[in-house]
Write a protein that holds these residues in place. Sequence first.
Motif, PDB file in Angstrom:
ATOM      1  N   SER A 132       0.825  -1.193   0.000  1.00 46.97           N
ATOM      2  CA  SER A 132       0.000   0.000   0.000  1.00 46.97           C
ATOM      3  C   SER A 132       0.862   1.246   0.000  1.00 46.97           C
ATOM      4  O   SER A 132       1.938   1.292   0.567  1.00 46.97           O
ATOM      5  N   GLY A 173      -0.484   4.079   1.061  1.00 45.49           N
ATOM      6  CA  GLY A 173      -1.206   4.981   1.937  1.00 45.49           C
ATOM      7  C   GLY A 173      -2.480   4.316   2.380  1.00 45.49           C
ATOM      8  O   GLY A 173      -2.493   3.140   2.727  1.00 45.49           O
ATOM      9  N   LEU A 174      -3.570   5.053   2.356  1.00 44.52           N
ATOM     10  CA  LEU A 174      -4.824   4.483   2.799  1.00 44.52           C
ATOM     11  C   LEU A 174      -5.487   3.638   1.716  1.00 44.52           C
ATOM     12  O   LEU A 174      -6.418   2.912   1.998  1.00 44.52           O
ATOM     13  N   HIS A 175      -5.037   3.753   0.496  1.00 44.71           N
ATOM     14  CA  HIS A 175      -5.696   3.073  -0.592  1.00 44.71           C
ATOM     15  C   HIS A 175      -4.877   1.859  -0.996  1.00 44.71           C
ATOM     16  O   HIS A 175      -3.693   1.950  -1.280  1.00 44.71           O
ATOM     17  N   LEU A 176      -5.564   0.734  -1.044  1.00 43.98           N
ATOM     18  CA  LEU A 176      -4.888  -0.476  -1.456  1.00 43.98           C
ATOM     19  C   LEU A 176      -4.645  -0.444  -2.952  1.00 43.98           C
ATOM     20  O   LEU A 176      -5.518  -0.043  -3.721  1.00 43.98           O
ATOM     21  N   PHE A 231       3.354  -8.521   8.351  1.00 44.92           N
ATOM     22  CA  PHE A 231       2.375  -8.619   7.264  1.00 44.92           C
ATOM     23  C   PHE A 231       2.440  -7.395   6.367  1.00 44.92           C
ATOM     24  O   PHE A 231       2.599  -6.275   6.844  1.00 44.92           O
ATOM     25  N   GLY A 232       2.262  -7.616   5.078  1.00 44.09           N
ATOM     26  CA  GLY A 232       2.073  -6.519   4.147  1.00 44.09           C
ATOM     27  C   GLY A 232       0.640  -6.016   4.224  1.00 44.09           C
ATOM     28  O   GLY A 232      -0.214  -6.633   4.873  1.00 44.09           O
ATOM     29  N   ILE A 233       0.395  -4.897   3.601  1.00 40.27           N
ATOM     30  CA  ILE A 233      -0.940  -4.305   3.678  1.00 40.27           C
ATOM     31  C   ILE A 233      -1.883  -4.886   2.641  1.00 40.27           C
ATOM     32  O   ILE A 233      -3.081  -4.979   2.853  1.00 40.27           O
ATOM     33  N   TYR A 252      -4.514  -9.530  16.869  1.00 40.02           N
ATOM     34  CA  TYR A 252      -4.166  -8.433  15.980  1.00 40.02           C
ATOM     35  C   TYR A 252      -5.361  -7.508  15.857  1.00 40.02           C
ATOM     36  O   TYR A 252      -6.512  -7.921  16.041  1.00 40.02           O
ATOM     37  N   GLN A 309      -6.868  -4.851  12.762  1.00 37.35           N
ATOM     38  CA  GLN A 309      -6.680  -4.545  11.355  1.00 37.35           C
ATOM     39  C   GLN A 309      -7.450  -3.285  11.019  1.00 37.35           C
ATOM     40  O   GLN A 309      -8.669  -3.224  11.189  1.00 37.35           O
ATOM     41  N   PRO A 330      -7.837   0.052   8.057  1.00 42.00           N
ATOM     42  CA  PRO A 330      -7.554   0.405   6.659  1.00 42.00           C
ATOM     43  C   PRO A 330      -6.236   1.148   6.517  1.00 42.00           C
ATOM     44  O   PRO A 330      -5.969   2.116   7.231  1.00 42.00           O
ATOM     45  N   GLY A 331      -5.424   0.684   5.597  1.00 39.31           N
ATOM     46  CA  GLY A 331      -4.163   1.352   5.322  1.00 39.31           C
ATOM     47  C   GLY A 331      -3.047   1.022   6.278  1.00 39.31           C
ATOM     48  O   GLY A 331      -1.889   1.384   6.033  1.00 39.31           O
ATOM     49  N   LEU A 332      -3.363   0.344   7.370  1.00 42.28           N
ATOM     50  CA  LEU A 332      -2.342   0.040   8.376  1.00 42.28           C
ATOM     51  C   LEU A 332      -2.018  -1.450   8.457  1.00 42.28           C
ATOM     52  O   LEU A 332      -1.068  -1.853   9.125  1.00 42.28           O
ATOM     53  N   GLY A 333      -2.828  -2.263   7.832  1.00 42.55           N
ATOM     54  CA  GLY A 333      -2.563  -3.695   7.848  1.00 42.55           C
ATOM     55  C   GLY A 333      -2.805  -4.305   9.213  1.00 42.55           C
ATOM     56  O   GLY A 333      -3.511  -3.760  10.063  1.00 42.55           O
ATOM     57  N   LEU A 334      -2.180  -5.432   9.443  1.00 40.55           N
ATOM     58  CA  LEU A 334      -2.328  -6.166  10.694  1.00 40.55           C
ATOM     59  C   LEU A 334      -1.275  -5.706  11.699  1.00 40.55           C
ATOM     60  O   LEU A 334      -0.080  -5.736  11.411  1.00 40.55           O
ATOM     61  N   MET A 383     -11.343  -3.901  13.510  1.00 39.21           N
ATOM     62  CA  MET A 383     -11.558  -5.337  13.357  1.00 39.21           C
ATOM     63  C   MET A 383     -10.442  -6.046  14.116  1.00 39.21           C
ATOM     64  O   MET A 383      -9.261  -5.761  13.906  1.00 39.21           O
ATOM     65  N   LEU A 389      -8.565  -9.564  15.097  1.00 38.45           N
ATOM     66  CA  LEU A 389      -8.332 -10.905  14.574  1.00 38.45           C
ATOM     67  C   LEU A 389      -7.520 -11.727  15.556  1.00 38.45           C
ATOM     68  O   LEU A 389      -6.450 -11.308  16.003  1.00 38.45           O
TER      69      LEU A 389
END
Lengths: 111, 115
Positions: free
Chosen positions: A3, A5-8, A101-103, B35, B37, B39-43, B88, B90
């Motif tokens: 990612s 930023g905020l958008h995947l 983990f990746g985004i 974890y 989760q 948006p934009g920050l992953g796990l 969320m 996990l």
Amino acid sequence: GESVGLHLPTLSVQEGDNSIINCAYSNSASDYFIWYKQESGKGPQFIIDIRSNMDKRQGQRVTVLLNKTVKHLSLQIAATQPGDSAVYFCAERQGYQKVTFGIGTKLQVIP
Amino acid sequence: DVKVTQSSRYLVKRTGEKVFLECVQDMDHENMFWYRQDPGLGLRLIYFSYDVKMKEKGDIPEGYSVSREKKERFSLILESASTNQTSMYLCASSLSLMNSGNTIYFGEGSWLTVV
């Protein structure tokens, strides 16, 4: 890819075509890698893994390729189906250390 | 197949409430993880446990605590929920830290909204 930023990042693929999802990992000492699939509203689901002593591993319709020289991992999905639409992310681990983990990348399959 | 079960899928709690998120795994795994989760920050790892009654802080433990009284059960506790804990959550488990190839398996997630 990862990612920005905020958008995947989003990959749109026609149904029946092959998909290639990429991941750049950060730790050159990582020795174990996993790909996960996460459908909307659900938990991540294990797809396939690979150890650093391998370059390629195949599963059912999926292949993972590992290039340690450039720290790059890819997931190939053959004959992409609508049910493959999801977010895909990679994970890396070094020995007993925690997993990073990746985004993720969002895969959209166009019928 | 590995089964990681999170008992609550959707919760709405008020600011200041104490919140318990429960997780059970059925594969006799040694390690369990929580974890969040976003948006934009992953796990992001909150806490993990490698044995009964053992716990280790992850990357973002502030505002959370955990309990592992039995091998199969790992609970996440929000002592006083705040709106920035809307997320969320996990739960996950893996066989052993002693084998670096052990996969982490996830539950279906718990969506927590704090109002």
